[in-house]
Enzyme design. Sequence first.
Site, mmCIF file in Angstrom:
data_model
loop_
_atom_site.group_PDB
_atom_site.id
_atom_site.type_symbol
_atom_site.label_atom_id
_atom_site.label_comp_id
_atom_site.label_asym_id
_atom_site.label_seq_id
_atom_site.Cartn_x
_atom_site.Cartn_y
_atom_site.Cartn_z
ATOM 1 N N CYS A 244 6.987 -4.844 -3.678
ATOM 2 C CA CYS A 244 7.170 -3.541 -2.621
ATOM 3 C C CYS A 244 7.960 -2.629 -3.967
ATOM 4 C CB CYS A 244 7.548 -3.278 -1.194
ATOM 5 S SG CYS A 244 6.571 -4.797 -0.634
ATOM 6 N N ILE A 245 7.576 -1.134 -4.077
ATOM 7 C CA ILE A 245 8.299 -0.105 -3.980
ATOM 8 C C ILE A 245 9.016 0.913 -3.047
ATOM 9 C CG2 ILE A 245 6.964 1.295 -5.707
ATOM 10 C CD1 ILE A 245 9.292 1.658 -7.757
ATOM 11 N N ARG B 159 12.123 12.869 -5.398
ATOM 12 C CA ARG B 159 12.284 13.665 -6.522
ATOM 13 C C ARG B 159 13.562 13.610 -7.128
ATOM 14 N NH1 ARG B 159 8.347 16.391 -5.554
ATOM 15 N NH2 ARG B 159 6.899 16.488 -3.533
ATOM 16 N N GLU C 107 2.714 -6.312 -7.620
ATOM 17 C CA GLU C 107 1.649 -7.195 -6.664
ATOM 18 C C GLU C 107 1.367 -6.155 -6.311
ATOM 19 O OE1 GLU C 107 3.545 -9.750 -4.310
ATOM 20 O OE2 GLU C 107 1.699 -8.826 -2.415
ATOM 21 N N SER D 149 0.728 0.562 -2.371
ATOM 22 C CA SER D 149 0.981 1.247 -1.556
ATOM 23 C C SER D 149 1.120 2.697 -2.120
ATOM 24 C CB SER D 149 2.180 1.448 -0.868
ATOM 25 O OG SER D 149 3.466 1.646 -1.800
#
Lengths: 370, 344
Positions: free
Chosen positions: A219-220, A228, A255, A259
């Site tokens: 996840c990131i 930004r 993975e 999202s």
Amino acid sequence: MGKSSEFYGVLEQPNIRRICFGKYEIDSWYGNAAYFGADHKTLGYKKITANEKNGQLITAMRKPSLNGHSTTQIDNTTDTASTTPQSQSSQYWLDKLYVCEYCFKYTDVEQECQAHRISCTFNKTYPPVGKLMYRDEYSQYIITKVRGFENVLFTQNLCLFGKLFLDNKSVYYNVDPFDFYIVYGHDPTDDESSNLKFKPMGFFSKEVLSWDCDNNLACICVFPPFQRKGLGNLLIEFSYELAAVTAGQKFSGPEFPLSPFGKISYYNYWSKKLTLTLYEHIIKEGIISFNLTEIANLTGFRREDILITLEYMKVLHRSSRKRASSKGSTTKSEDENVYFSKANFQKWCSDNHIDVKQEKSMLNPNYLVL
Amino acid sequence: MPNERKLRSKDEIRRSNPTLFNFEKINKLLFRDQPIKVTSSLNFENLYNESGASSSSQQPKVPTSKANSVVIREELLPRKSKGKARDVPLQDSNYELFHKRMKKEEKKMTNIDRQRILNECDTLETSLRLLEQHDWVKHIRSITQIYDPHNYKELEYKKVLTIYEIKRLLKKYASWKKREDQLMLDIKQYNHKISHRGENTFNAGDVVSNGHSIHNDLEPNSDSVESEFSLSLDELKNKRKSERCQKYGQIIKLKLHNGLSLVIDPVFPPKFIQTLDTSTKTTPVTSNSPEPKDTSTEEVAKLGIEIPNIEPHNFTISQNWKLHSKEWKSERAKLRNSLHAKHN
Ligand SMILES: [Zn+2]
């Protein structure tokens, strides 16, 4: 979507109206049920403490769903007395959640959070946990590695907070098999006269036990006040540098599914990097044909990620001769050729204002201390 | 994460029919290195769009209306309390019970995943055994998608493909198991370290139970971010290098006396590098050992470790090799003679 099809922790709508994250007040992008007890309005740890006193325990329980996947559901059959959230007038389970910007501990009481932040053990000039992996002496961004099992509560709270900006996260508490890479920087809105502190601005998790050993990232997330600034890009670049020194990750990537934030960040990163690679190694060299493995060797990207990005950039096309598609379509005809169009590539660059001679990256490899 | 995590993604080949290996609809760009031809003409008519990534509806979006709602709150922070650390609100212990319980629940999910991986592995091993039997023809149809069961050529070809694929998956399993063992070891070692620090109420995998964060009383040690900030980048890099050595073993550099050295790194694929020193002294040393050693059994033994995918690197043996080859030959002959003499 009915209650019965809710995935564990995942909700379609934000369920907390506003998030107070340190001195910032922000909206959450997605709901997070995992913060809560089964009544869908009390923070789980408060609920459990209250009920413990009465000798009964009610938590958000999970069970495997019928389709055999281990996706899980919130089961509130144990809590028949509570009102169902759907019948409530508001979509929100909580008005405001207060989160410490140093250690991610949370509460619904403002004073608790304020008092905590002042004396928080993570409120230090330098992050008190983790190992330094990247130290940019120019931009003053650093990345640390924190192993889940070494800092359980901290990484659990990090995951819970991250879920507010990720639609597909489903691990919040079982952090043992994850490593977390956290980017810290100086907040430009902080008072410069006081001691400047490194604040966590975003992170990615990496699953040590992922089935696909070529997953370099699970996840990131970059927290809204610090978006930004190119930090998503920095983290992604870092994840590939890390993979390059990890056994079995010669070709690697995130993975799936990504999202929405991950998708934007990756398409952005991959397309820029591929633009430069294709320009340097294919166009400039006058190469007349190449394959995905060659590009993978140059970039460390997985072939499927390269292909999807080339599609996204609209630079690949099939033969212009229309093929009479036969019914069974088992006949493999000759015009299954795939082409890379230099003209399409040119258009991609100009449409996206990419100057192949000017592009700079967020990460400076000299500052890596892996 | 674990929701959708199963034997998927790169295990493309199984995707169309979950029970059979299917080699019919393989994407040749991905799995057969089909060449992509470079053209100059503009073409948006027949875009290659297998994944749908090029259609505009698939362009990623974040909830943008939400993206700009960051405000800085006016706040009056209370003064730093003079009280003890235990008076600070939101102690670790507040969360302990709930987080512990939730973790246990999540672990149940992980265990279901784990079980599925183990089962899948069993099936693969059985399939492999059947395909390696003399009557494999009887079994292959229940393992792999066959187009024409009377076409022996197809059966043969698909048997080879299936065995290759099964072995790849089993290797993947082995890698997963190896990582699991390593993680268990790491956790064990960490718990051991913590309990020896006198923080024996803390266990990795549990939240602190004594009400204090374990970091409360810890002096910054030499590994802390703070103290590593006082090191120069070069010092820090050297520190990492030796940490790496300690964990994975030495990097071995074999001088080949032709201006090249073979570098065998326990983590990276082996490679050849240029070496400036072409002295013919027989002292192949490990790159990190302070004193040059002779070819001791220790170094030789390390050469026996599994070498991850050897990367071919183009190189030519330098002219020196030819020039000195005669000398070396006679040197070796001398050496052999002397050894021979010793043994007799
Ligand atoms: Zn805190």
